[in-house]
Design an enzyme around this catalytic site. Structure first.
Site, short mmCIF file in Angstrom:
data_model
loop_
_atom_site.label_atom_id
_atom_site.label_comp_id
_atom_site.label_asym_id
_atom_site.label_seq_id
_atom_site.Cartn_x
_atom_site.Cartn_y
_atom_site.Cartn_z
N ASP A 89 0.80 -1.23 0.00
CA ASP A 89 0.00 0.00 0.00
C ASP A 89 0.83 1.27 0.00
O ASP A 89 0.43 2.28 -0.58
CB ASP A 89 -0.96 0.01 1.19
CG ASP A 89 -0.25 0.29 2.50
OD1 ASP A 89 0.60 -0.52 2.90
OD2 ASP A 89 -0.54 1.33 3.13
N ASP A 135 5.68 0.31 3.13
CA ASP A 135 5.91 -0.94 3.85
C ASP A 135 5.71 -2.13 2.92
O ASP A 135 5.59 -1.99 1.71
CB ASP A 135 4.96 -1.02 5.06
CG ASP A 135 3.50 -0.82 4.65
OD1 ASP A 135 3.18 -1.04 3.47
OD2 ASP A 135 2.70 -0.43 5.51
N TYR A 161 -5.32 1.10 9.23
CA TYR A 161 -6.47 1.41 8.37
C TYR A 161 -7.77 1.03 9.06
O TYR A 161 -8.54 0.23 8.57
CB TYR A 161 -6.33 0.70 7.02
CG TYR A 161 -5.17 1.21 6.21
CD1 TYR A 161 -5.23 2.45 5.59
CD2 TYR A 161 -4.00 0.47 6.09
CE1 TYR A 161 -4.16 2.95 4.87
CE2 TYR A 161 -2.92 0.96 5.37
CZ TYR A 161 -3.01 2.19 4.76
OH TYR A 161 -1.95 2.68 4.04
N GLU A 183 5.92 9.73 3.22
CA GLU A 183 5.55 8.41 2.69
C GLU A 183 4.56 8.53 1.55
O GLU A 183 3.55 9.22 1.66
CB GLU A 183 4.94 7.55 3.79
CG GLU A 183 4.70 6.11 3.36
CD GLU A 183 4.28 5.21 4.52
OE1 GLU A 183 4.43 3.98 4.39
OE2 GLU A 183 3.81 5.73 5.55
#
Length: 375
Positions: free
Chosen positions: A63, A66, A215, A355
């Site tokens: 995603d 990571d 999430y 990120e």
């Protein structure tokens, strides 16, 4: 109010930005990479995903920076990519096929996740708590590839509703170019949505330890049921989906994704460099862009440059903390961006600003396609 924008004064190369924003998804690929892979510093990874549950869950996307596959944001990414392609595909030119490939990389995986329906829907692979403690290339990762699912006893209407939306939206993208695949997508979408509707509940309640705080489903699951029904109605014209949309839509109040707040959409040039720092927040676009983004594969040397295994702690000590720019440029990645004061430190450790994520890029593809198609 696009008609009020003075296009003549825009200095951005939207076609270049569009190409790079789609290329980014190749760097996020999990699974066996094809021979025509353009992001050559990436290699095949996570080839045993699903083995712990005796299923094949290879493929899909990591995603963000990571090495976890979270299906909730991946499905949303797929829906947004499909939506942008449906609305502005005619303006994409040569990038249209690249967009379809990016969508299919996700939907092929999401179909696998639904193969055991109606017993369960797989919704993620990889232990996020262990993964986030390590700084490893996807090709090296040796953390547990735990498999997560929702079921009738442990429901997840939010992730299932978004998965149904993604598959339904993608079915429209492929309707003319691959009718057989399109029918498979919409059939799977209907099956997943039926599951979401029959066994209602938030996946955060079923899988809180694995999905929160990463999430969590903060808004509940009714918005995803509405979203899934809306896309299935568009894909099938079936009156039952229309009735669901009509009955739910009247009582639900819009939140962030609404008509009211257009500030981010009115600023798509701010991201590309029209800002106080004159910095592009799309990596590889323009002369001044983030060099030390929070992304494992980008910040660690490639397999070709460093074939030896790089372990969890070694990655943290030698590369995460390094003051040097990332050795691999993650072309097209849009990072979190500056703080409220238009400041950006370009700090690998500042994940909230440094990120990139698939769902950020997915949302910008459509607008870039629109502007790139203007005369």
């Amino acid at each position: 109010m696009l008609g009020n924008i003075n296009i003549v004064e825009c200095n951005q190369n939207y076609r270049e930005a569009l190409t790079k924003s789609i290329l980014f998804f190749q760097a996020q690929r999990s699974g066996s990479l094809p021979p025509n892979q353009q992001v050559t510093w990436r290699s095949s990874s996570a080839l045993s995903d699903g083995r712990l549950a005796n299923v094949d869950l290879t493929g899909g996307y990591y995603d963000a920076g990571d090495n976890v596959k979270f299906n909730f944001p991946m499905a949303f990414t797929t829906t947004m990519l499909s939506w942008g392609t449906l609305e502005y595909g005619k303006k994409m030119g040569a990038q249209l096929e690249d967009a379809r490939v990016a969508i299919r990389w996700a939907t092929d995986y999401l179909i696998k996740c639904a193969n055991n329906m109606p017993e369960k829907l797989y919704v993620g692979v990889g232990d996020p708590n262990l993964d986030h403690k390590c700084w490893e290339r996807p090709e090296d990762m040796d953390t547990a590839r735990t498999v997560y699912s929702v079921s009738s006893k442990n429901p997840g209407s939010d992730v299932a509703g978004e998965t149904a939306a993604a598959l339904a939206a993608a079915s429209l993208v492929f309707r003319k170019v691959d009718p057989k695949y399109s029918k498979l997508l919409v059939k799977t979408a209907q099956k997943v949505f039926e599951f979401a509707l029959k066994y209602q509940g938030a996946y955060s309640d079923s899988l809180g330890y694995a999905v929160c705080p990463f999430y969590c489903s903060y808004s509940g699951y009714k918005d995803e049921l509405l979203w899934g029904a809306a896309w299935l109605f568009r894909a099938t014209n079936a009156v039952n989906y229309y009735n669901l949309v009509k009955s739910w839509g009247a009582s639900d109040q819009p939140d962030i994704f609404s008509w009211d707040n257009k500030y981010a959409g009115a600023h798509i040039d701010y991201i590309l460099g029209e800002n106080p720092l004159k910095k592009s927040y799309m990596v590889g676009y323009g002369p001044n862009f983030p060099k030390k983004i929070h992304h494992r594969g980008s910040s660690l040397p490639s397999i070709a440059a460093h074939p030896q295994h790089i372990g969890c702690n070694e990655g943290n000590q030698q590369f995460f903390s390094s003051p040097n720019p990332n050795p691999n440029i993650l072309v097209g990645a849009v990072v979190g961006g500056p703080n409220q004061n238009d400041e950006y430190a370009d700090d690998r450790g500042d994940y909230s600003h440094a990120e990139p994520a698939t769902y950020i890029n997915a949302a910008i593809v459509g607008p870039l396609a629109y502007f790139s198609g203007l005369p």
